[in-house]
Design a protein around this motif. Structure first.
Motif, PDB file in Angstrom:
ATOM      1  N   ASP A  14       0.823  -1.223   0.000  1.00  0.00           N
ATOM      2  CA  ASP A  14       0.000   0.000   0.000  1.00  0.00           C
ATOM      3  C   ASP A  14       0.852   1.266   0.000  1.00  0.00           C
ATOM      4  N   ASP A  15       2.177   1.107   0.035  1.00  0.00           N
ATOM      5  CA  ASP A  15       3.058   2.283   0.071  1.00  0.00           C
ATOM      6  C   ASP A  15       3.505   2.708  -1.332  1.00  0.00           C
ATOM      7  N   SER A  19       8.451   1.732  -3.042  1.00  0.00           N
ATOM      8  CA  SER A  19       8.889   1.762  -1.634  1.00  0.00           C
ATOM      9  C   SER A  19       9.968   0.705  -1.360  1.00  0.00           C
ATOM     10  N   PRO A  20      10.863   0.978  -0.400  1.00  0.00           N
ATOM     11  CA  PRO A  20      11.897  -0.016  -0.058  1.00  0.00           C
ATOM     12  C   PRO A  20      11.289  -1.334   0.427  1.00  0.00           C
ATOM     13  N   GLY A  99       3.253  -6.119   1.170  1.00  0.00           N
ATOM     14  CA  GLY A  99       4.200  -5.461   2.074  1.00  0.00           C
ATOM     15  C   GLY A  99       5.548  -5.282   1.388  1.00  0.00           C
ATOM     16  N   ILE A 100       6.612  -5.198   2.115  1.00  0.00           N
ATOM     17  CA  ILE A 100       6.650  -5.032   3.561  1.00  0.00           C
ATOM     18  C   ILE A 100       6.197  -3.612   3.866  1.00  0.00           C
ATOM     19  N   ASN A 101       5.132  -3.493   4.677  1.00  0.00           N
ATOM     20  CA  ASN A 101       4.637  -2.160   4.986  1.00  0.00           C
ATOM     21  C   ASN A 101       5.582  -1.425   5.918  1.00  0.00           C
ATOM     22  N   VAL A 132       2.783  -8.547   5.304  1.00  0.00           N
ATOM     23  CA  VAL A 132       4.012  -8.393   6.103  1.00  0.00           C
ATOM     24  C   VAL A 132       4.253  -6.909   6.382  1.00  0.00           C
ATOM     25  N   SER A 133       4.482  -6.585   7.652  1.00  0.00           N
ATOM     26  CA  SER A 133       4.706  -5.187   8.032  1.00  0.00           C
ATOM     27  C   SER A 133       5.859  -5.079   9.014  1.00  0.00           C
ATOM     28  N   CYS A 134       6.555  -3.942   8.925  1.00  0.00           N
ATOM     29  CA  CYS A 134       7.607  -3.617   9.895  1.00  0.00           C
ATOM     30  C   CYS A 134       7.022  -2.603  10.862  1.00  0.00           C
TER      31      CYS A 134
END
Ligand code: MN
Length: 254
Positions: A14-15, A19-20, A99-101, A132-134
């Motif tokens: 969603d970024d 995004s990295p 992700g990774i969010n 998957v999120s940080c």
């Protein structure tokens, strides 16, 4: 020897495709199969399960910052998955990752999350799916632990599959992976602290700065586990029926 196709893995977030976090998850996915990245063309955090119905969607071929091919969609994370499923893929994926969010999707964050909704949409469409999120919002955060957690959960799902209607929601702190444990969604909410200001035309405006509030404690809760520096994996479901209450209430005549 017969040649078998490697698993086809769809990666979304969603970024945005640049995004990295999606870069890192794509690298993890490539160890397990052939990868397609189909993701929003802009920041779509906290759009939840929103879908686009009043304007056309466009899907454009783009390069991720690393040079990898991706498809960027001018819609939400759920739009990306629906469009990928119906139109954009030459064969159906064996697994969908989101992700990774950059930021936690534990506790009540799950319900606002575009990252989780991409995975949930994939589950609705019948694909095994993992979000998957940080827990660190910093785009420069060390995502190695998230990547290792994702890798272990991907292996688990490719081997065991998932029950119908179940999505896995993975959260990990920044830094190396310490441990990875099964958890439940922690009851939590935001204390809605809007910052009220005045614009140059003397009209008031409000900016959300909500503070996260944990409403329960327990060693098996996603938020608690992450606070201990471990990675968390929570089985979640889109069936919003209050099953426990349903069994109670159905005894009552209306
Ligand atoms: Mn996000």
């Amino acid at each position: 020897m017969s040649e078998t196709l490697r698993p086809l893995i769809l990666v979304c977030n969603d970024d945005g495709f640049y995004s990295p976090g999606i870069q890192k998850l794509t690298e993890v996915a490539q160890r397990f199969g052939e990868v397609r990245v189909i993701a929003p063309d802009r920041q779509q955090s906290a759009v939840g399960h929103s879908i686009t119905i009043s304007q056309p969607l466009r899907a454009n071929k783009v390069k991720m910052p690393s040079g990898l091919d991706a498809t960027a969609v001018n819609g939400t994370p759920a739009d990306c998955i629906k469009l990928a499923h119906d139109k954009l893929m030459d064969r159906k994926p064996d697994l969908v990752l989101s992700g990774i969010n950059h930021g936690s999707n534990a506790g009540i964050n799950i319900i606002y999350s575009g990252t989780v909704s991409a995975a949930t949409e994939a589950t609705i469409l019948g694909y095994p799916a993992i979000a998957v999120s940080c827990s660190d919002f910093d785009e420069d955060a060390d995502l190695s632990g998230c990547a290792d957690a994702a890798s272990r959960v991907i292996q688990f799902v490719l081997k065991n599959g998932l029950p119908k209607g179940v999505t896995l929601n993975v959260n990990a702190p920044a830094g190396p992976l310490k441990d990875l444990v099964w958890t439940k969604q922690a009851d939590s909410r935001y204390v809605e602290e809007y910052d009220g200001r005045v614009d140059p035309f003397n009209r008031p405006y409000y900016w959300m700065t909500g503070k996260f509030e944990l409403l329960e404690n327990g060693s098996d809760l996603d938020v608690s586990v992450i606070d201990e520096g471990k990675a968390s994996v929570t089985p979640i479901q889109y069936d919003l029926t209050a099953h426990g209450f349903f069994h109670e209430i159905k005894k009552n005549v209306l």
